[in-house]
Write a protein that holds these residues in place. Structure first.
Motif, short mmCIF file in Angstrom:
data_model
loop_
_atom_site.label_atom_id
_atom_site.label_comp_id
_atom_site.label_asym_id
_atom_site.label_seq_id
_atom_site.Cartn_x
_atom_site.Cartn_y
_atom_site.Cartn_z
N PRO A 7 -8.81 -24.83 17.07
CA PRO A 7 -7.92 -24.84 18.24
C PRO A 7 -6.99 -26.05 18.21
O PRO A 7 -7.38 -27.13 17.77
N HIS A 8 -5.77 -25.86 18.65
CA HIS A 8 -4.77 -26.93 18.66
C HIS A 8 -5.08 -27.96 19.74
O HIS A 8 -5.48 -27.62 20.85
N ASP A 9 -4.92 -29.23 19.42
CA ASP A 9 -5.09 -30.30 20.39
C ASP A 9 -3.97 -31.31 20.15
O ASP A 9 -3.88 -31.89 19.07
N PRO A 10 -3.10 -31.53 21.14
CA PRO A 10 -1.94 -32.41 20.92
C PRO A 10 -2.32 -33.86 20.62
O PRO A 10 -1.51 -34.61 20.09
N ASN A 11 -3.52 -34.26 20.99
CA ASN A 11 -3.93 -35.65 20.72
C ASN A 11 -4.51 -35.85 19.33
O ASN A 11 -4.80 -36.98 18.94
N LEU A 12 -4.71 -34.76 18.62
CA LEU A 12 -5.21 -34.89 17.25
C LEU A 12 -4.03 -35.28 16.35
O LEU A 12 -3.15 -34.49 16.08
N ILE A 13 -4.03 -36.55 15.92
CA ILE A 13 -2.90 -37.05 15.12
C ILE A 13 -3.07 -36.68 13.65
O ILE A 13 -2.14 -36.26 12.99
N VAL A 14 -4.27 -36.87 13.14
CA VAL A 14 -4.56 -36.48 11.75
C VAL A 14 -5.82 -35.63 11.76
O VAL A 14 -6.87 -36.07 12.20
N GLY A 15 -5.67 -34.39 11.30
CA GLY A 15 -6.82 -33.49 11.31
C GLY A 15 -6.99 -32.80 9.98
O GLY A 15 -6.57 -33.31 8.94
N PHE A 16 -7.54 -31.61 10.03
CA PHE A 16 -7.88 -30.89 8.80
C PHE A 16 -6.69 -30.46 7.98
O PHE A 16 -6.78 -30.30 6.78
N ASP A 17 -5.55 -30.21 8.66
CA ASP A 17 -4.42 -29.62 7.93
C ASP A 17 -3.75 -30.61 6.98
O ASP A 17 -3.03 -30.23 6.09
N LEU A 19 -4.20 -33.81 4.12
CA LEU A 19 -5.21 -34.13 3.10
C LEU A 19 -5.60 -35.58 3.24
O LEU A 19 -5.85 -36.27 2.27
N ASP A 20 -5.65 -36.08 4.49
CA ASP A 20 -5.87 -37.50 4.67
C ASP A 20 -7.34 -37.88 4.61
O ASP A 20 -8.22 -37.05 4.48
N ASP A 21 -7.56 -39.21 4.71
CA ASP A 21 -8.89 -39.76 4.45
C ASP A 21 -9.85 -39.58 5.61
O ASP A 21 -11.04 -39.48 5.41
N ALA A 22 -9.32 -39.58 6.83
CA ALA A 22 -10.20 -39.49 7.99
C ALA A 22 -9.43 -38.81 9.12
O ALA A 22 -8.22 -38.63 9.03
N GLY A 23 -10.14 -38.44 10.16
CA GLY A 23 -9.49 -37.85 11.32
C GLY A 23 -9.05 -38.95 12.28
O GLY A 23 -9.73 -39.96 12.43
N VAL A 24 -7.89 -38.74 12.92
CA VAL A 24 -7.42 -39.73 13.89
C VAL A 24 -7.11 -39.00 15.20
O VAL A 24 -6.43 -37.97 15.20
N TYR A 25 -7.61 -39.56 16.30
CA TYR A 25 -7.46 -38.90 17.60
C TYR A 25 -6.94 -39.92 18.62
O TYR A 25 -7.51 -41.00 18.78
N ARG A 26 -5.86 -39.55 19.29
CA ARG A 26 -5.25 -40.45 20.27
C ARG A 26 -6.05 -40.40 21.58
O ARG A 26 -6.27 -39.33 22.14
N LEU A 27 -6.48 -41.59 22.04
CA LEU A 27 -7.18 -41.67 23.33
C LEU A 27 -6.21 -42.05 24.43
O LEU A 27 -6.20 -41.48 25.51
N THR A 28 -5.37 -43.08 24.14
CA THR A 28 -4.32 -43.49 25.07
C THR A 28 -3.07 -43.74 24.22
O THR A 28 -3.12 -43.63 23.00
#
Lengths: 320, 72
Positions: A7-17, A19-28
């Protein structure tokens, strides 16, 4: 994950799509968390060293994005019926010591009974959402820096074969256990365009990720790449891990070797690394500054190994 | 003929077994049986690094490598 709907989440900056090293999620607006997990079977015989290496490796993905790791959790698979618990204690002590060095707090963990020993950690880091360093973003003309020597997979295979001496084991153990922390801080100080850490796909595999979906190519000079003493000899003797062959087969279409490049070069450039160095792309001027700083802070083998080119796009050329 | 059966072993064991055979029979041709491409590549590298020629034959359950010392 192919075939699964995320599911799409606008706060997910770096996700599965990506090929990066880790996931990044915006909190603020000024705070994002970086999340990563990695665990594996022992790469060295000494349990304490294995713990240190597994922790340095798990922290690596946060450093590759320029972040600051904050908390970690242990992941343990242990054959409690056949193995002495003292071994597990040594592994965990190694991991703890590394976290202490990195100023990361252990907040918990989980263990399961498993016939095959495995250890690793999940790590959470923080970063300003505008300061994330991705593996994309390199521009033509950039210099490419590698901060640690290659060959850990080959030396680890030589250890399994009983062919590596104590000196080689000691050297590769210390490199694998060395944090990319300082290198990551320095790259943030100097300012860079892109970064990734060199791990399971080998130098060329991770270089491929940097050019994929970008209109750039990379030229790597194999003779400039820092390499562990002894690994060329081991590669020539056929002590090459299966992962190196798989990495090469997977990326064969994207990598071109110039005539005259010796056979050991692809073996080492595709060698899967455990807790490898950072692969950093930045302008030639900044690369020079960064390299000086790296050499000054214990990354004595860091080197400029190539450059970003405009053509051919989406390809890696390996030259003399 | 000296034969090394390294089928069922993953690297680096086929290389270790072949090294032992080459060391134990210097100057003699050696046949090595392997069941993976990785082992085929690694044993070929070992043999060439020690001056042997390598002939690879695909067989039903893997590869049959004929290692012949140089000049023979």
């Amino acid at each position: 994950m192919r075939g699964l709907e995320i599911p799409h989440d606008p706060n997910l900056i770096v996700g599965f799509d990506s090929l990066d090293d880790a996931g990044v999620y915006r909190l603020t607006d000024d705070l994002a968390i970086i999340q990563t997990v990695d665990f594996f079977t022992p790469v060295v015989d000494n349990p304490y060293d294995f713990g240190r290496i597994a922790a340095a490796n798990a922290l690596g993905d946060v450093y590759a994005m320029g972040g600051k790791p904050v908390t970690a959790m242990n992941l343990v698979c242990f054959p409690s019926r056949s193995m002495d618990l003292a071994i597990l204690r040594d592994i965990l002590r190694g991991g703890m010591d590394k976290l202490h060095e990195a100023e990361v707090t252990l907040v918990g963990g989980h263990s399961v009974d498993d016939p095959e020993l495995k250890y690793g950690l999940s790590v959470t880091g923080v970063i300003h959402p505008c300061k994330i360093v991705l593996n994309s973003g390199a521009v033509p003309g950039d210099s490419l820096i590698l901060t640690k020597p290659l060959g850990t997979g080959i030396i680890n295979t030589a250890i399994k074969a009983g062919m590596a001496d104590e000196k080689a084991i000691g050297m590769v153990t210390e490199q694998m256990a060395a944090l990319n922390r300082r290198a990551s801080q320095l790259m943030q100080e100097v300012g860079v365009h892109a970064c990734t850490d060199v791990t399971g796909f080998g130098l060329l595999g991770h270089a491929c990720e940097m050019v994929q979906n970008n209109s750039i190519g990379i030229e790597i000079s194999y003779s400039a790449v820092p390499i562990f003493a002894g690994s060329i000899e081991f590669a020539r003797m056929g002590v090459v891990p299966g992962g190196a062959f798989r990495n090469k087969a997977f990326r064969a279409a994207m990598v071109e070797f110039a005539a005259g490049v010796p056979q050991w070069a692809p073996d080492i450039l595709f060698d899967p690394q455990t807790s490898g160095g950072l692969l950093i792309s930045t302008s030639p001027e900044k690369a020079k500054v960064l390299l000086e700083k790296l050499h000054y802070t214990d990354h004595r083998e860091a080197a400029i190994i190539g450059e970003i080119v405009a053509e051919p796009k989406g390809k890696i050329s390996v030259v003399e | 003929m000296i034969e090394v059966d390294a089928r069922g072993f993953s690297c680096p064991i086929p290389v270790v077994k072949t090294t032992q055979a080459l060391d134990g029979h210097p100057g003699k041709p050696v046949i090595v049986l392997v069941d993976s491409e990785v082992a085929r590549e690694n044993v070929s590298r070992l043999a060439r690094s020690r001056g042997y020629s390598v002939k690879v034959e695909q067989v039903l359950d893997g590869y049959r490598l004929q290692l012949a010392p140089a000049g023979k």
